[in-house]
Design a protein around this motif. Structure first.
Motif, PDB file in Angstrom:
ATOM      1  N   GLY A 229       2.975  -6.688  70.662  1.00 19.70           N
ATOM      2  CA  GLY A 229       3.594  -7.997  70.510  1.00 19.70           C
ATOM      3  C   GLY A 229       4.894  -7.930  69.737  1.00 19.70           C
ATOM      4  O   GLY A 229       5.660  -8.886  69.698  1.00 19.70           O
ATOM      5  N   ARG A 230       5.151  -6.805  69.097  1.00 22.29           N
ATOM      6  CA  ARG A 230       6.366  -6.571  68.331  1.00 22.29           C
ATOM      7  C   ARG A 230       6.552  -5.079  68.166  1.00 22.29           C
ATOM      8  O   ARG A 230       5.602  -4.299  68.309  1.00 22.29           O
ATOM      9  CB  ARG A 230       6.288  -7.261  66.958  1.00 22.29           C
ATOM     10  CG  ARG A 230       5.038  -6.888  66.156  1.00 22.29           C
ATOM     11  CD  ARG A 230       4.923  -7.755  64.922  1.00 22.29           C
ATOM     12  NE  ARG A 230       3.740  -7.456  64.141  1.00 22.29           N
ATOM     13  CZ  ARG A 230       2.566  -8.063  64.276  1.00 22.29           C
ATOM     14  NH1 ARG A 230       2.442  -9.004  65.201  1.00 22.29           N
ATOM     15  NH2 ARG A 230       1.545  -7.761  63.515  1.00 22.29           N
ATOM     16  N   PHE A 231       7.757  -4.683  67.869  1.00 27.23           N
ATOM     17  CA  PHE A 231       8.076  -3.269  67.694  1.00 27.23           C
ATOM     18  C   PHE A 231       7.705  -2.857  66.278  1.00 27.23           C
ATOM     19  O   PHE A 231       8.148  -3.463  65.302  1.00 27.23           O
ATOM     20  CB  PHE A 231       9.566  -3.050  67.943  1.00 27.23           C
ATOM     21  CG  PHE A 231      10.004  -1.624  67.799  1.00 27.23           C
ATOM     22  CD1 PHE A 231       9.584  -0.652  68.700  1.00 27.23           C
ATOM     23  CD2 PHE A 231      10.853  -1.253  66.764  1.00 27.23           C
ATOM     24  CE1 PHE A 231       9.999   0.665  68.571  1.00 27.23           C
ATOM     25  CE2 PHE A 231      11.276   0.063  66.626  1.00 27.23           C
ATOM     26  CZ  PHE A 231      10.847   1.021  67.540  1.00 27.23           C
ATOM     27  N   LEU A 232       6.886  -1.810  66.149  1.00 24.82           N
ATOM     28  CA  LEU A 232       6.350  -1.389  64.857  1.00 24.82           C
ATOM     29  C   LEU A 232       6.648   0.081  64.610  1.00 24.82           C
ATOM     30  O   LEU A 232       5.860   0.970  64.979  1.00 24.82           O
ATOM     31  CB  LEU A 232       4.833  -1.620  64.810  1.00 24.82           C
ATOM     32  CG  LEU A 232       4.348  -3.069  64.940  1.00 24.82           C
ATOM     33  CD1 LEU A 232       2.843  -3.103  65.163  1.00 24.82           C
ATOM     34  CD2 LEU A 232       4.715  -3.852  63.699  1.00 24.82           C
ATOM     35  N   PRO A 233       7.792   0.405  64.006  1.00 26.10           N
ATOM     36  CA  PRO A 233       8.073   1.810  63.693  1.00 26.10           C
ATOM     37  C   PRO A 233       7.194   2.319  62.562  1.00 26.10           C
ATOM     38  O   PRO A 233       6.840   1.590  61.636  1.00 26.10           O
ATOM     39  CB  PRO A 233       9.554   1.792  63.295  1.00 26.10           C
ATOM     40  CG  PRO A 233       9.816   0.387  62.843  1.00 26.10           C
ATOM     41  CD  PRO A 233       8.893  -0.495  63.630  1.00 26.10           C
ATOM     42  N   ILE A 234       6.819   3.594  62.642  1.00 32.27           N
ATOM     43  CA  ILE A 234       5.956   4.252  61.666  1.00 32.27           C
ATOM     44  C   ILE A 234       6.792   4.685  60.463  1.00 32.27           C
ATOM     45  O   ILE A 234       7.957   5.061  60.596  1.00 32.27           O
ATOM     46  CB  ILE A 234       5.270   5.478  62.294  1.00 32.27           C
ATOM     47  CG1 ILE A 234       4.638   5.129  63.651  1.00 32.27           C
ATOM     48  CG2 ILE A 234       4.240   6.072  61.347  1.00 32.27           C
ATOM     49  CD1 ILE A 234       3.552   4.125  63.616  1.00 32.27           C
ATOM     50  N   THR A 235       6.202   4.639  59.285  1.00 34.17           N
ATOM     51  CA  THR A 235       6.904   5.033  58.069  1.00 34.17           C
ATOM     52  C   THR A 235       7.178   6.540  58.045  1.00 34.17           C
ATOM     53  O   THR A 235       6.577   7.316  58.792  1.00 34.17           O
ATOM     54  CB  THR A 235       6.100   4.664  56.817  1.00 34.17           C
ATOM     55  OG1 THR A 235       4.816   5.308  56.896  1.00 34.17           O
ATOM     56  CG2 THR A 235       5.914   3.165  56.699  1.00 34.17           C
ATOM     57  N   THR A 236       8.076   6.940  57.137  1.00 29.90           N
ATOM     58  CA  THR A 236       8.362   8.363  56.948  1.00 29.90           C
ATOM     59  C   THR A 236       7.142   9.098  56.406  1.00 29.90           C
ATOM     60  O   THR A 236       6.811  10.199  56.842  1.00 29.90           O
ATOM     61  CB  THR A 236       9.556   8.541  55.998  1.00 29.90           C
ATOM     62  OG1 THR A 236      10.692   7.878  56.568  1.00 29.90           O
ATOM     63  CG2 THR A 236       9.877  10.000  55.767  1.00 29.90           C
ATOM     64  N   SER A 237       6.449   8.493  55.465  1.00 31.85           N
ATOM     65  CA  SER A 237       5.223   9.107  54.944  1.00 31.85           C
ATOM     66  C   SER A 237       4.116   9.017  55.985  1.00 31.85           C
ATOM     67  O   SER A 237       3.892   7.976  56.599  1.00 31.85           O
ATOM     68  CB  SER A 237       4.773   8.395  53.670  1.00 31.85           C
ATOM     69  OG  SER A 237       3.488   8.865  53.274  1.00 31.85           O
ATOM     70  N   TYR A 238       3.430  10.130  56.186  1.00 30.18           N
ATOM     71  CA  TYR A 238       2.235  10.156  57.012  1.00 30.18           C
ATOM     72  C   TYR A 238       1.049  10.563  56.134  1.00 30.18           C
ATOM     73  O   TYR A 238       0.184  11.343  56.525  1.00 30.18           O
ATOM     74  CB  TYR A 238       2.426  11.117  58.190  1.00 30.18           C
ATOM     75  CG  TYR A 238       1.489  10.876  59.358  1.00 30.18           C
ATOM     76  CD1 TYR A 238       1.560   9.707  60.110  1.00 30.18           C
ATOM     77  CD2 TYR A 238       0.542  11.822  59.730  1.00 30.18           C
ATOM     78  CE1 TYR A 238       0.719   9.496  61.186  1.00 30.18           C
ATOM     79  CE2 TYR A 238      -0.309  11.629  60.799  1.00 30.18           C
ATOM     80  CZ  TYR A 238      -0.219  10.449  61.522  1.00 30.18           C
ATOM     81  OH  TYR A 238      -1.060  10.227  62.594  1.00 30.18           O
ATOM     82  N   ASP A 239       1.039  10.025  54.931  1.00 33.67           N
ATOM     83  CA  ASP A 239      -0.020  10.336  53.960  1.00 33.67           C
ATOM     84  C   ASP A 239      -1.407  10.050  54.518  1.00 33.67           C
ATOM     85  O   ASP A 239      -2.355  10.795  54.304  1.00 33.67           O
ATOM     86  CB  ASP A 239       0.204   9.523  52.685  1.00 33.67           C
ATOM     87  CG  ASP A 239      -0.885   9.755  51.663  1.00 33.67           C
ATOM     88  OD1 ASP A 239      -0.770  10.728  50.905  1.00 33.67           O
ATOM     89  OD2 ASP A 239      -1.841   8.942  51.611  1.00 33.67           O
ATOM     90  N   TYR A 240      -1.543   8.920  55.239  1.00 32.54           N
ATOM     91  CA  TYR A 240      -2.749   8.574  55.986  1.00 32.54           C
ATOM     92  C   TYR A 240      -3.965   8.296  55.103  1.00 32.54           C
ATOM     93  O   TYR A 240      -5.078   8.155  55.599  1.00 32.54           O
ATOM     94  CB  TYR A 240      -3.088   9.701  56.987  1.00 32.54           C
ATOM     95  CG  TYR A 240      -3.649   9.194  58.294  1.00 32.54           C
ATOM     96  CD1 TYR A 240      -2.819   8.787  59.324  1.00 32.54           C
ATOM     97  CD2 TYR A 240      -5.022   9.117  58.505  1.00 32.54           C
ATOM     98  CE1 TYR A 240      -3.330   8.329  60.525  1.00 32.54           C
ATOM     99  CE2 TYR A 240      -5.544   8.655  59.702  1.00 32.54           C
ATOM    100  CZ  TYR A 240      -4.692   8.254  60.704  1.00 32.54           C
ATOM    101  OH  TYR A 240      -5.198   7.802  61.889  1.00 32.54           O
ATOM    102  N   ASP A 241      -3.752   8.228  53.780  1.00 30.18           N
ATOM    103  CA  ASP A 241      -4.873   8.129  52.850  1.00 30.18           C
ATOM    104  C   ASP A 241      -5.881   9.252  53.128  1.00 30.18           C
ATOM    105  O   ASP A 241      -7.101   9.068  53.065  1.00 30.18           O
ATOM    106  CB  ASP A 241      -5.561   6.760  52.941  1.00 30.18           C
ATOM    107  CG  ASP A 241      -6.497   6.499  51.767  1.00 30.18           C
ATOM    108  OD1 ASP A 241      -6.190   6.962  50.646  1.00 30.18           O
ATOM    109  OD2 ASP A 241      -7.541   5.852  51.961  1.00 30.18           O
ATOM    110  N   ALA A 242      -5.346  10.428  53.437  1.00 27.65           N
ATOM    111  CA  ALA A 242      -6.163  11.569  53.833  1.00 27.65           C
ATOM    112  C   ALA A 242      -6.759  12.272  52.621  1.00 27.65           C
ATOM    113  O   ALA A 242      -6.301  12.087  51.488  1.00 27.65           O
ATOM    114  CB  ALA A 242      -5.308  12.548  54.646  1.00 27.65           C
ATOM    115  N   PRO A 243      -7.780  13.126  52.818  1.00 31.73           N
ATOM    116  CA  PRO A 243      -8.405  13.847  51.702  1.00 31.73           C
ATOM    117  C   PRO A 243      -7.425  14.736  50.927  1.00 31.73           C
ATOM    118  O   PRO A 243      -7.576  14.909  49.722  1.00 31.73           O
ATOM    119  CB  PRO A 243      -9.482  14.683  52.394  1.00 31.73           C
ATOM    120  CG  PRO A 243      -9.801  13.926  53.641  1.00 31.73           C
ATOM    121  CD  PRO A 243      -8.518  13.309  54.078  1.00 31.73           C
TER     122      PRO A 243
END
Length: 559
Positions: A229-243
């Protein structure tokens, strides 16, 4: 080594698999459907795996991240191979330095991790164009990812069981967190939610891959985008709340996962390495290098391309970054007159200047009221930013640039000059000194370069670049493209700076910013010892022209 012309990419991957098979000819891996399990070297086997993308981690840090994964109790690593990362031009391949796939496989072997290889060609992964190379779009009528319309997972699994009623249980993507979009809150997933689901699957004897176990960073221009429904660019950080955090540090989530895995299989003895040393520095004042327009001869040394109507990035072989569109007013516009692009034709963000003076912004899927005045012959410049191509969805042919000719009032603007900009080349040369003395404007206006140098006085460490008061732009450290910042929109407020990017004690490091809009009154930056990933400045920001709520639950992106 320079990129080499080799075989086609599928042939290269086939050769890789054949090489791996030769190395593993004394081992065996069998799907034992009669007993719903895998057999590794004849013994029952199940994997506890984690996703790590070598293309989001500097090569010098691969071994550290893989070792921490093994010490967490994992016995496998899962990763993609992005086509566009290895074939930048048709028939030109790059498997050197940070793209050395064989070196990554060797590091995985040294860490005693099996490999689950996902070669593509399409990968999604919130990566630029889902891993497909942008040069595919040089064929303007191309239709991508349209050969298989089936995407109903319930029907797919039912079909699978029709032909395969027995077999081992596998979850290839068990989410430990989630991705971030500019303008939305930082995504998290609680430790109890992750460990409960993991333990339940392991009790069933399932093999599990955790996506992501270490997220990493979308350096440079490599972030992807979604469109819901809108254009959503991804942030530079891909931290992902990962372990394992973006900076490579073990988190409480990691230790909780390790504890769960230890209930079902042996975990390597010994403690995990502690968090890496972190560094604080600043504030540092940046000096003005000049407006982007002053550097056009260096940014586009081959000169502009002329066309009656504006051409897309792809039509002029500009895969990433920025392109300047220029025309001249054919008559005087004395009253403020609306400047707009029909049919949502700005892909993705346009910075508008008249005679070098910044006027405002137009943005994809956004309603901006921008009014211009100017005398006949006035120079109209429109800098277009490619904010990352769509990485998810069928037929996502995401062309960039001005897709339609702009309109001023009722006049369709024609006779355009297009300057494909090689910003990274200019930054790596640290700017031509002879130009700096004469390029400084009285007042910074619109896209402008700033820089400074700084030494590291001790051994240093990883750090996080904080840009308080800056608006939106791109950052380079010692010529390395760190990625995009968008302080004004958030949620990400800091950019991860790995220690290996910085010169050792005594040498001068250089940081360069291309600020696209507005500069703070005091153009300063700081380096912090911890990240700020969840500070959305405008939580009620409406992204699209539709009536959808900005706070509605997001549909899953897919990988």
């Amino acid at each position: 080594m320079a990129p080499q012309k080799l075989l086609c990419l599928p042939s290269l991957l086939l050769l890789l698999l054949m090489r791996l098979l030769r190395q593993a000819d004394t081992r065996s891996f069998v799907v034992d459907r009669d007993h719903d399990r895998f057999l590794l070297d004849g013994a029952p086997f199940r994997y506890a795996s984690g996703s790590l993308h070598y293309f989001r981690v500097p090569r010098v840090l691969w071994a550290d991240r893989l070792f921490k994964m093994r010490m967490s109790g994992l016995n496998a690593v899962q990763f993609y191979v992005p086509w566009n990362y290895h074939e930048p031009e048709p028939g030109v391949y790059n498997f050197n330095a940070n793209r050395d796939l064989f070196a990554f496989l060797k590091e995985a072997t040294l860490a005693n991790l099996l490999v689950i290889l996902r070669p593509g060609p399409y990968i999604c992964a919130e990566w630029e164009m889902g891993g497909l190379p942008a040069w595919l779009l040089r064929k303007p009528k191309i239709h991508l990812r349209t050969s298989d319309p089936a995407d109903n997972m319930t029907k797919i699994f039912a079909l699978l069981r029709k032909y395969e009623p027995r077999g081992p249980l596998v979850n290839s993507e068990y989410y430990t967190g989630w991705l971030d979009y500019w303008g939305q809150n930082h995504s998290t997933r609680s430790v109890p939610a992750v460990t409960k689901g993991l333990e339940n699957m392991l009790k069933l004897g399932a093999s599990v891959n955790m996506y992501m176990f270490h997220g990493g960073t979308n350096f440079g221009y490599w972030n992807g985008a979604d469109e819901k429904g809108r254009f959503l660019p991804i942030t530079t950080s891909y931290d992902y709340d990962a372990p394992i955090s973006e900076a490579g540090d073990p988190t409480p989530k990691l230790f909780a996962i390790r504890n769960v895995i230890s209930k079902f299989q042996e975990v390597p003895l010994g403690p995990l390495p502690p968090p890496s040393p972190k560094m604080m520095l600043g504030p540092l004042s940046l000096h003005l290098d000049g407006n982007l327009l002053a550097f056009l001869d260096f940014l586009c040394p081959q000169g502009p391309i002329h066309s009656i109507l504006p051409m897309t990035f792809e039509a002029v072989n500009q895969d990433h970054g920025y392109m300047l569109y220029r025309t001249y007013l054919t008559h005087t516009v004395s009253e403020p007159t609306q400047f707009w692009v029909p049919n949502n034709g700005v892909h993705d963000r346009a910075y508008v200047m008249v005679d070098g003076v910044f006027q405002g912004v137009l943005e994809r899927n956004m309603k901006h009221n921008l009014f211009l005045t100017g005398k006949k012959g006035a120079k109209l410049d429109v800098l277009l930013e490619n904010m990352g191509r769509l990485s998810f969805g069928s037929n996502s042919s995401d062309f960039k640039g001005l897709l339609e000719p702009p309109i001023l009032g009722q006049t369709v603007l024609t006779q355009w000059l297009m300057f494909p900009l090689k910003v990274d080349n200019l930054v790596k040369r640290w700017f031509p000194n002879q130009l700096l003395k004469s390029s400084h404007p009285q007042t910074p206006s619109g896209p402008t370069f700033y820089s400074t140098t700084f030494p590291i006085l001790d051994s240093g460490g990883d750090t996080f670049l904080f840009l308080p008061g800056w608006t939106k732009g791109q950052v380079w450290i010692n010529g390395f493209n760190l990625g995009r910042y968008w302080t004004k929109r958030g949620p990400q407020q800091t950019l991860y700076v790995p220690r290996p990017l910085l010169f050792p004690r005594g040498a001068l490091n250089k940081i360069t910013l291309l600020e696209l809009e507005n500069v703070p009154l005091q153009p300063q930056i700081q380096f912090l010892d911890r990240p700020i990933l969840n500070s959305t400045m405008h939580k009620t920001y409406i992204y699209s022209l539709s009536a959808e709520s900005a706070s509605e639950p997001m549909e899953l992106s897919g990988h």
